[in-house]
Design an enzyme around this catalytic site. Structure first.
Site, PDB file in Angstrom:
ATOM      1  N   HIS A  30     -50.918  23.628  61.193  1.00 44.47           N
ATOM      2  CA  HIS A  30     -51.872  24.493  61.904  1.00 44.47           C
ATOM      3  C   HIS A  30     -52.367  23.791  63.179  1.00 44.47           C
ATOM      4  O   HIS A  30     -53.539  23.884  63.540  1.00 44.47           O
ATOM      5  CB  HIS A  30     -53.055  24.852  61.005  1.00 44.47           C
ATOM      6  CG  HIS A  30     -52.678  25.705  59.823  1.00 44.47           C
ATOM      7  ND1 HIS A  30     -52.498  27.074  59.929  1.00 44.47           N
ATOM      8  CD2 HIS A  30     -52.449  25.389  58.527  1.00 44.47           C
ATOM      9  CE1 HIS A  30     -52.175  27.565  58.728  1.00 44.47           C
ATOM     10  NE2 HIS A  30     -52.125  26.556  57.871  1.00 44.47           N
ATOM     11  N   ASP A  66     -53.561  22.452  54.296  1.00 41.71           N
ATOM     12  CA  ASP A  66     -52.729  23.418  53.571  1.00 41.71           C
ATOM     13  C   ASP A  66     -51.506  23.800  54.405  1.00 41.71           C
ATOM     14  O   ASP A  66     -51.440  23.533  55.603  1.00 41.71           O
ATOM     15  CB  ASP A  66     -53.535  24.672  53.213  1.00 41.71           C
ATOM     16  CG  ASP A  66     -53.961  25.450  54.444  1.00 41.71           C
ATOM     17  OD1 ASP A  66     -54.216  24.823  55.499  1.00 41.71           O
ATOM     18  OD2 ASP A  66     -54.051  26.687  54.369  1.00 41.71           O
ATOM     19  N   GLU A  67     -50.555  24.415  53.755  1.00 44.16           N
ATOM     20  CA  GLU A  67     -49.377  25.020  54.399  1.00 44.16           C
ATOM     21  C   GLU A  67     -48.672  24.061  55.363  1.00 44.16           C
ATOM     22  O   GLU A  67     -48.219  24.453  56.439  1.00 44.16           O
ATOM     23  CB  GLU A  67     -49.787  26.316  55.104  1.00 44.16           C
ATOM     24  CG  GLU A  67     -50.314  27.356  54.124  1.00 44.16           C
ATOM     25  CD  GLU A  67     -50.849  28.606  54.782  1.00 44.16           C
ATOM     26  OE1 GLU A  67     -50.706  29.694  54.194  1.00 44.16           O
ATOM     27  OE2 GLU A  67     -51.439  28.506  55.888  1.00 44.16           O
ATOM     28  N   ALA A  68     -48.575  22.804  54.947  1.00 49.59           N
ATOM     29  CA  ALA A  68     -47.901  21.800  55.777  1.00 49.59           C
ATOM     30  C   ALA A  68     -46.406  21.814  55.471  1.00 49.59           C
ATOM     31  O   ALA A  68     -45.818  20.805  55.044  1.00 49.59           O
ATOM     32  CB  ALA A  68     -48.503  20.420  55.528  1.00 49.59           C
ATOM     33  N   HIS A  69     -45.794  22.950  55.724  1.00 44.07           N
ATOM     34  CA  HIS A  69     -44.399  23.143  55.317  1.00 44.07           C
ATOM     35  C   HIS A  69     -43.420  22.302  56.133  1.00 44.07           C
ATOM     36  O   HIS A  69     -42.291  22.073  55.694  1.00 44.07           O
ATOM     37  CB  HIS A  69     -44.019  24.620  55.444  1.00 44.07           C
ATOM     38  CG  HIS A  69     -44.920  25.555  54.706  1.00 44.07           C
ATOM     39  ND1 HIS A  69     -45.463  25.245  53.473  1.00 44.07           N
ATOM     40  CD2 HIS A  69     -45.386  26.800  55.017  1.00 44.07           C
ATOM     41  CE1 HIS A  69     -46.216  26.255  53.062  1.00 44.07           C
ATOM     42  NE2 HIS A  69     -46.185  27.198  53.974  1.00 44.07           N
TER      43      HIS A  69
END
Length: 535
Positions: free
Chosen positions: A277, A340-343
């Site tokens: 992000h 979060d969402e550290a893809h």
């Protein structure tokens, strides 16, 4: 605009349902042709811990004074706030005074009232006076919110209204279940002005919310000036979802928001999201990218594609500078680092990153908060993980969070399919998203934080928070439509004893709030699950 002033325990008090049902009789209600009766004590949201109804109602008149403790600036500030609420609609002077008379509205700070804690209060109403006693200023302020809800909804109007202004006789003694009762506002996807944030703060305060989590940075925009990295705001903050103009807060503006929230006894929790992000930051400074090439600004809504470069020393210089400056502007205890969402970050790199970032937060005197993916690394001692999973989240992921909780990590619960205010109510809702399903009012209310996450000890639960993401939320009216009527229910889960939890009782109390929202000029969704007053 909103003015910028601003079932009880059965063995002891009988059920709140009985209070509501018998309220008019107990408080001397008369036939429709007689003078209006006071609002029953049982209509308060969040539900109080203890209620004893009875005795004469108190009437606010032109002779009423708001009396505060001599020499207490905090009590006077709360008194001034209350006067600011009441004066426009009643037309009364309502002077705030520190004389010792026992009539009128009294606000008393008494440090000996240790059982009320830092946020509890006792409100006692008789024919002669209304007295709010608290051990700390936040308790006085929360007691004032209960007093507001005891008055006719038109007290919220900004022009003179007809009375009478009656406060039901009886006693409310109230302390919160949890210390964290939060609301989150995403100002990164779409930017909201200082006045828009203040408007939301005023609305949150009415329901005893005490944390404002500001999501200040994301792929689509960086919303806070940082002197040591100025392009973060001037370039990274220059757009938003859909390509609009974006915006950012100067340091003075951010401090204004923090001060305003503090005056309503909300603590601001700033979020600087990382390591993903982060496209707005990566676009602003090429050296933060592993390849040294800045990507273009991003105005879409995909997630997980960006990452800070874990192996570069400049990354941690950047984080140190940002955390230092944000911490200096924020007097509260917490700083949220996202996570979060550290893809696009490997688990190994993610763990390395968090091991380096968490000590930086501690270095500047703040306690780490992160989304629950933080528990996949090694949360710092005292850290708080914010759980946003769904009922359908895997057992392994839930077990990971529960294990961290057993090892001392605190939990704030924000299950997306219960508390995310940006989820549509149903398929026809004109705003919001539906990736977590549809979240109607009953679903957002009808769960218990104390036993929600399997294996997590109840002692680890710090409280609840209702996030509002802004992919397609653009105005204050949008915020209100998605937050109300769900936000008061989440606030009640955070404040009220578990013994009060009853949807059939709650929906009646919630319906009574509609006239207050109308008087405040608020937008809200008229859920068919709630027995709203006829319009």
């Amino acid at each position: 605009m909103v003015r910028k002033h601003p079932r009880s325990r059965a063995p002891l008090f009988g059920s709140l349902l009985l209070v509501v049902a018998a309220g008019a009789a107990a408080l001397g209600a008369a036939p429709a042709t007689a003078a209006p009766a006071a609002t029953p004590l049982g209509q308060i949201v969040p539900a109080p811990a203890k209620v004893v109804a009875g005795g004469s109602a108190y009437e606010i008149t032109a002779r009423t004074r708001i009396r505060v403790d001599d020499g207490s600036r905090d009590a006077r500030r709360v008194g001034d706030y209350l006067a600011g609420v009441l004066r426009p609609s009643t037309g009364y002077r309502l002077p705030v005074t520190d004389d010792a008379a026992r009539d009128g509205i009294r606000l008393e700070l008494d440090t000996k009232e240790k059982g009320l804690g830092g946020e509890g209060y006792r409100l006692t109403s008789t024919g002669r006076s209304v007295t709010i006693v608290a051990a700390a200023p936040a308790g006085l302020f929360h007691g004032v919110q209960t007093l507001r809800q005891q008055l006719p909804a038109k007290v919220e109007a900004d022009s003179r209204q007809s009375g009478p202004w009656l406060v039901a006789g009886g006693t409310v003694e109230d302390t919160p279940r949890y210390g964290w009762r939060g609301a989150h506002l995403d100002v990164a996807r779409h930017f909201f002005t200082v006045d828009q944030v203040k408007r939301y703060i005023d609305e949150l305060a009415l329901y005893k919310v005490n944390k404002l989590h500001l999501h200040l940075t994301d792929d689509q925009g960086w919303r806070l000036a940082v002197d040591s990295w100025p392009k973060l705001a001037t370039y990274g903050g220059s757009t938003q979802v859909g390509g609009g103009a974006g915006g950012y807060y100067t340091k003075a503006q951010y401090k204004d928001i923090v001060r305003y929230a503090s005056s309503r006894y909300l603590e601001v929790v700033p979020e600087i999201d990382m390591p993903s992000h982060t496209n707005a930051a990566l676009a602003s400074y090429a050296e933060l990218n592993c390849d040294g090439v800045a990507p273009p600004l991003y105005t879409g809504t995909d997630v997980g594609f960006s990452t800070l470069c874990v192996d570069k020393d400049i990354t941690y210089k950047f984080i140190d500078d940002v955390v230092r400056e944000v911490a200096a502007l924020t007097p509260g205890k917490y700083l949220h680092i996202g996570g979060d969402e550290a893809h696009s970050t490997s688990q190994e790199d993610y763990n390395t990153f968090m091991d380096k970032v968490q000590p930086i937060v501690a270095k500047y005197g703040k306690t780490v908060v992160g989304w629950h993916q933080l528990t996949g690394a090694a949360p710092a001692k005292g850290a708080v993980a914010q759980y946003w999973g769904l009922d359908g989240t895997s057992a392994a992921e839930k077990a990971q969070v529960a294990a961290a909780a057993k090892n001392g990590t605190g939990l704030v619960l924000s299950p997306a399919d219960r508390t995310y205010l940006d989820m549509k109510y149903n398929k026809d809702t004109p705003l919001g998203l539906s990736w977590a399903g549809y979240v109607e009012v009953r679903r957002s209310y009808d769960w218990d934080p104390g036993n929600y996450l399997p294996g997590a000890p109840s002692s680890a639960i710090r409280g609840v928070e209702a996030p509002l993401w802004s992919e397609n939320i653009r105005t204050s009216s949008d915020i209100e439509y998605m937050a109300f009527p769900r936000l008061p229910g989440v606030a009640e889960l955070g404040w009220s004893p578990a013994s009060t939890h009853d949807w059939d009782m709650y929906k009646v109390r919630l319906a009574a709030q509609a006239e207050r929202w109308d008087a405040l000029g608020m937008n809200y969704y008229r859920s068919p699950q709630v027995p709203w007053p006829a319009t």
